[in-house]
Design a protein around this motif. Structure first.
Motif, PDB file in Angstrom:
ATOM      1  N   GLY A   1       0.820  -1.201   0.000  1.00  0.00           N
ATOM      2  CA  GLY A   1       0.000   0.000   0.000  1.00  0.00           C
ATOM      3  C   GLY A   1       0.854   1.250   0.000  1.00  0.00           C
ATOM      4  N   CYS A   2       0.207   2.395  -0.152  1.00  0.00           N
ATOM      5  CA  CYS A   2       0.877   3.693  -0.104  1.00  0.00           C
ATOM      6  C   CYS A   2       0.092   4.630   0.797  1.00  0.00           C
ATOM      7  CB  CYS A   2       0.959   4.319  -1.492  1.00  0.00           C
ATOM      8  SG  CYS A   2       2.006   3.483  -2.684  1.00  0.00           S
ATOM      9  N   VAL A   3       0.808   5.434   1.573  1.00  0.00           N
ATOM     10  CA  VAL A   3       0.180   6.497   2.343  1.00  0.00           C
ATOM     11  C   VAL A   3       1.054   7.732   2.209  1.00  0.00           C
ATOM     12  CG1 VAL A   3       1.309   5.751   4.517  1.00  0.00           C
ATOM     13  CG2 VAL A   3      -0.718   7.220   4.590  1.00  0.00           C
ATOM     14  N   GLY A   4       0.413   8.874   1.904  1.00  0.00           N
ATOM     15  CA  GLY A   4       1.180  10.087   1.698  1.00  0.00           C
ATOM     16  C   GLY A   4       0.540  11.290   2.358  1.00  0.00           C
ATOM     17  N   TYR A   5       1.362  12.307   2.584  1.00  0.00           N
ATOM     18  CA  TYR A   5       0.972  13.494   3.334  1.00  0.00           C
ATOM     19  C   TYR A   5       1.344  14.749   2.551  1.00  0.00           C
ATOM     20  CZ  TYR A   5       0.950   9.873   6.876  1.00  0.00           C
ATOM     21  OH  TYR A   5       0.706   8.700   7.555  1.00  0.00           O
ATOM     22  N   CYS A   6       0.377  15.681   2.398  1.00  0.00           N
ATOM     23  CA  CYS A   6       0.635  16.946   1.703  1.00  0.00           C
ATOM     24  C   CYS A   6       1.005  16.654   0.253  1.00  0.00           C
ATOM     25  CB  CYS A   6       1.722  17.723   2.455  1.00  0.00           C
ATOM     26  SG  CYS A   6       2.215  19.300   1.736  1.00  0.00           S
ATOM     27  N   LEU A   7       2.219  16.995  -0.179  1.00  0.00           N
ATOM     28  CA  LEU A   7       2.697  16.559  -1.496  1.00  0.00           C
ATOM     29  C   LEU A   7       2.513  15.054  -1.639  1.00  0.00           C
ATOM     30  CD1 LEU A   7       4.312  16.662  -4.167  1.00  0.00           C
ATOM     31  CD2 LEU A   7       6.401  16.588  -2.772  1.00  0.00           C
ATOM     32  N   GLY A   8       2.825  14.314  -0.567  1.00  0.00           N
ATOM     33  CA  GLY A   8       2.669  12.869  -0.600  1.00  0.00           C
ATOM     34  C   GLY A   8       1.228  12.429  -0.759  1.00  0.00           C
ATOM     35  N   GLY A   9       0.273  13.229  -0.245  1.00  0.00           N
ATOM     36  CA  GLY A   9      -1.133  12.918  -0.447  1.00  0.00           C
ATOM     37  C   GLY A   9      -1.522  13.036  -1.909  1.00  0.00           C
ATOM     38  N   ARG A  10      -1.001  14.051  -2.575  1.00  0.00           N
ATOM     39  CA  ARG A  10      -1.213  14.193  -4.012  1.00  0.00           C
ATOM     40  C   ARG A  10      -0.576  13.023  -4.759  1.00  0.00           C
ATOM     41  NH1 ARG A  10      -1.828  18.150  -8.065  1.00  0.00           N
ATOM     42  NH2 ARG A  10      -0.527  17.805  -9.913  1.00  0.00           N
ATOM     43  N   LEU A  11       0.664  12.689  -4.391  1.00  0.00           N
ATOM     44  CA  LEU A  11       1.367  11.604  -5.063  1.00  0.00           C
ATOM     45  C   LEU A  11       0.701  10.257  -4.808  1.00  0.00           C
ATOM     46  CD1 LEU A  11       5.067  12.695  -4.420  1.00  0.00           C
ATOM     47  CD2 LEU A  11       3.774  12.898  -6.556  1.00  0.00           C
ATOM     48  N   ALA A  12       0.105  10.080  -3.623  1.00  0.00           N
ATOM     49  CA  ALA A  12      -0.617   8.835  -3.351  1.00  0.00           C
ATOM     50  C   ALA A  12      -1.790   8.685  -4.303  1.00  0.00           C
ATOM     51  CB  ALA A  12      -1.085   8.795  -1.899  1.00  0.00           C
ATOM     52  N   PHE A  13      -2.488   9.791  -4.572  1.00  0.00           N
ATOM     53  CA  PHE A  13      -3.593   9.745  -5.540  1.00  0.00           C
ATOM     54  C   PHE A  13      -3.062   9.447  -6.934  1.00  0.00           C
ATOM     55  CE2 PHE A  13      -6.579  11.519  -8.572  1.00  0.00           C
ATOM     56  CZ  PHE A  13      -7.790  11.031  -8.119  1.00  0.00           C
ATOM     57  N   MET A  14      -1.978  10.104  -7.310  1.00  0.00           N
ATOM     58  CA  MET A  14      -1.369   9.840  -8.617  1.00  0.00           C
ATOM     59  C   MET A  14      -0.910   8.391  -8.721  1.00  0.00           C
ATOM     60  SD  MET A  14       0.806  13.389  -9.048  1.00  0.00           S
ATOM     61  CE  MET A  14       1.540  12.949 -10.635  1.00  0.00           C
ATOM     62  N   ALA A  15      -0.360   7.864  -7.622  1.00  0.00           N
ATOM     63  CA  ALA A  15       0.092   6.470  -7.621  1.00  0.00           C
ATOM     64  C   ALA A  15      -1.084   5.518  -7.788  1.00  0.00           C
ATOM     65  CB  ALA A  15       0.844   6.160  -6.332  1.00  0.00           C
TER      66      ALA A  15
ATOM     67  N   GLY B   1      -4.362   9.097   1.116  1.00  0.00           N
ATOM     68  CA  GLY B   1      -3.805  10.435   0.988  1.00  0.00           C
ATOM     69  C   GLY B   1      -4.330  11.352   2.073  1.00  0.00           C
ATOM     70  N   TYR B   2      -3.413  11.986   2.781  1.00  0.00           N
ATOM     71  CA  TYR B   2      -3.759  12.990   3.782  1.00  0.00           C
ATOM     72  C   TYR B   2      -3.533  14.381   3.188  1.00  0.00           C
ATOM     73  CZ  TYR B   2      -3.587   9.604   7.717  1.00  0.00           C
ATOM     74  OH  TYR B   2      -3.798   8.561   8.593  1.00  0.00           O
ATOM     75  N   TYR B   3      -4.558  15.222   3.234  1.00  0.00           N
ATOM     76  CA  TYR B   3      -4.515  16.616   2.783  1.00  0.00           C
ATOM     77  C   TYR B   3      -3.670  16.801   1.517  1.00  0.00           C
ATOM     78  CZ  TYR B   3      -1.479  15.946   6.949  1.00  0.00           C
ATOM     79  OH  TYR B   3      -0.657  15.424   7.929  1.00  0.00           O
ATOM     80  N   GLY B   4      -4.016  15.992   0.512  1.00  0.00           N
ATOM     81  CA  GLY B   4      -3.344  16.108  -0.773  1.00  0.00           C
ATOM     82  C   GLY B   4      -3.690  17.423  -1.461  1.00  0.00           C
ATOM     83  N   VAL B   5      -2.687  18.041  -2.032  1.00  0.00           N
ATOM     84  CA  VAL B   5      -2.848  19.346  -2.676  1.00  0.00           C
ATOM     85  C   VAL B   5      -3.048  19.165  -4.175  1.00  0.00           C
ATOM     86  CG1 VAL B   5      -1.755  21.568  -3.125  1.00  0.00           C
ATOM     87  CG2 VAL B   5      -1.437  20.448  -0.905  1.00  0.00           C
TER      88      VAL B   5
ATOM     89  N   PRO C   1      -8.559   0.258  -3.930  1.00  0.00           N
ATOM     90  CA  PRO C   1      -9.180   1.179  -2.972  1.00  0.00           C
ATOM     91  C   PRO C   1      -8.308   2.396  -2.652  1.00  0.00           C
ATOM     92  CG  PRO C   1      -9.348  -1.099  -2.221  1.00  0.00           C
ATOM     93  CD  PRO C   1      -8.401  -1.099  -3.377  1.00  0.00           C
ATOM     94  N   VAL C   2      -8.987   3.539  -2.536  1.00  0.00           N
ATOM     95  CA  VAL C   2      -8.344   4.813  -2.213  1.00  0.00           C
ATOM     96  C   VAL C   2      -9.110   5.475  -1.076  1.00  0.00           C
ATOM     97  CG1 VAL C   2      -7.735   7.109  -3.065  1.00  0.00           C
ATOM     98  CG2 VAL C   2      -7.543   5.124  -4.584  1.00  0.00           C
ATOM     99  N   LEU C   3      -8.375   5.997  -0.096  1.00  0.00           N
ATOM    100  CA  LEU C   3      -8.955   6.719   1.034  1.00  0.00           C
ATOM    101  C   LEU C   3      -8.305   8.094   1.107  1.00  0.00           C
ATOM    102  CD1 LEU C   3     -10.650   6.839   3.677  1.00  0.00           C
ATOM    103  CD2 LEU C   3      -8.705   5.769   4.843  1.00  0.00           C
ATOM    104  N   LEU C   4      -9.122   9.148   1.141  1.00  0.00           N
ATOM    105  CA  LEU C   4      -8.610  10.511   1.205  1.00  0.00           C
ATOM    106  C   LEU C   4      -9.103  11.204   2.465  1.00  0.00           C
ATOM    107  CD1 LEU C   4      -9.190  11.621  -2.505  1.00  0.00           C
ATOM    108  CD2 LEU C   4      -7.070  10.742  -1.483  1.00  0.00           C
ATOM    109  N   HIS C   5      -8.175  11.817   3.187  1.00  0.00           N
ATOM    110  CA  HIS C   5      -8.493  12.595   4.387  1.00  0.00           C
ATOM    111  C   HIS C   5      -8.416  14.078   4.026  1.00  0.00           C
ATOM    112  CE1 HIS C   5      -8.242   8.969   6.807  1.00  0.00           C
ATOM    113  NE2 HIS C   5      -7.014   8.745   6.382  1.00  0.00           N
ATOM    114  N   VAL C   6      -9.532  14.799   4.188  1.00  0.00           N
ATOM    115  CA  VAL C   6      -9.626  16.185   3.731  1.00  0.00           C
ATOM    116  C   VAL C   6     -10.026  17.104   4.891  1.00  0.00           C
ATOM    117  CG1 VAL C   6     -10.771  17.767   2.141  1.00  0.00           C
ATOM    118  CG2 VAL C   6     -10.264  15.421   1.419  1.00  0.00           C
ATOM    119  N   PRO C   7      -9.104  17.918   5.426  1.00  0.00           N
ATOM    120  CA  PRO C   7      -9.473  18.895   6.440  1.00  0.00           C
ATOM    121  C   PRO C   7     -10.173  20.081   5.790  1.00  0.00           C
ATOM    122  CG  PRO C   7      -7.120  19.057   5.960  1.00  0.00           C
ATOM    123  CD  PRO C   7      -7.651  17.919   5.143  1.00  0.00           C
ATOM    124  N   THR C   8     -11.319  20.464   6.314  1.00  0.00           N
ATOM    125  CA  THR C   8     -12.142  21.461   5.627  1.00  0.00           C
ATOM    126  C   THR C   8     -11.558  22.867   5.685  1.00  0.00           C
ATOM    127  OG1 THR C   8     -13.517  21.880   7.598  1.00  0.00           O
ATOM    128  CG2 THR C   8     -14.232  20.129   6.093  1.00  0.00           C
ATOM    129  N   ALA C   9     -10.675  23.153   6.654  1.00  0.00           N
ATOM    130  CA  ALA C   9     -10.061  24.475   6.772  1.00  0.00           C
ATOM    131  C   ALA C   9      -8.632  24.483   6.231  1.00  0.00           C
ATOM    132  CB  ALA C   9     -10.081  24.937   8.228  1.00  0.00           C
TER     133      ALA C   9
END
Length: 232
Positions: A118-132, A143-147, A162-170
């Motif tokens: 599996g892959c888990v990424g944060y910030c830039l890594g969240g974007r890259l996790a989606f790309m991956a 992906g956490y807070y992917g930009v 399967p893909v899971l995305l964590h999105v902080p609303t602020a």
């Protein structure tokens, strides 16, 4: 405590290092931990160590190696924060995805033919996790807070795992309009689950520092643990 190990590029002829943390026994699966713009710093290494403690073989590839290897930055230090932004501006994301794919290949070889990665990424890594999820043969992606994921929606047809995305609303790096586009664009994709975190900001699940929100991090990390336990 992990170690630095070389990963051969997909093209061959070059290699880069990954921080690798191993579980005490046989790994249940492997997880590629994808860095923020701050490199494979202490926070990312702690993510790997925590995953290893939960039974996973964890790899954190040094994705900035083509620019400057072994970057470790603290986002709470203004000069280092700015350096992270500067590195992001120089970073070749397509090459980074190929490096993630090389790390997946290396991890799978370490597990054996039936091993899942599996892959888990944060910030830039969240974007890259989606790309991956769109471009690699990994088995599950978080992906956490992917930009900028709203600008990648045209690739989602290639998602087959399967893909899971964590999105902080602020999130001050991901506008409400971008978040709305993500929900609308991905709402019909059966492979993608999005969780919102009301009032939380970018970086809320970091291991340390001013950005962390303990309750939000615990909730998101618990959901990620359940997700990986189900799909890996």
């Amino acid at each position: 405590m992990g170690e630095l190990l070389p990963v051969t590029t997909l093209e061959g002829g070059a290699s880069f290092y990954a921080y690798v943390a191993r579980p005490a026994g046989k790994p249940r699966a492997a997880i590629i931990v994808i860095q923020e713009i701050f490199g494979v710093n202490e926070g990312i290494r702690r993510k790997c160590d925590s995953l290893a403690a939960s039974g996973y073989l964890a790899f954190a590839p040094d994705l900035f190696w083509r620019i400057e290897p072994h970057i470790e930055l603290d986002p709470d230090v203004p000069d280092q924060l700015q350096k992270g932004f500067d590195l992001f501006g120089k970073f070749d994301q397509d090459a980074g995805i190929r490096d993630i794919e090389a790390a997946i290949k290396t991890a799978r070889a370490a597990l054996g033919p039936d091993g899942k990665v599996g892959c888990v990424g944060y910030c830039l890594g969240g974007r890259l996790a989606f790309m991956a999820a769109c471009r690699t043969d990994g088995d599950a992606f978080v992906g956490y807070y992917g930009v900028g994921i709203d600008g990648l929606l045209g690739e989602q047809h290639a998602i087959g795992k399967p893909v899971l995305l964590h999105v902080p609303t602020a999130d001050h790096f991901v506008s409400p309009e971008a978040q709305k586009a993500m929900h609308q664009g991905l709402g019909g994709n059966r492979h993608v689950t999005i969780h919102d975190y009301e009032g939380l900001d970018h970086g809320f699940a970091t291991e340390m520092g001013d950005r962390r929100d303990d309750a939000g991090a615990a909730l998101a990390d618990g959901r990620s643990a359940t997700f990986f336990a189900e799909h890996l």
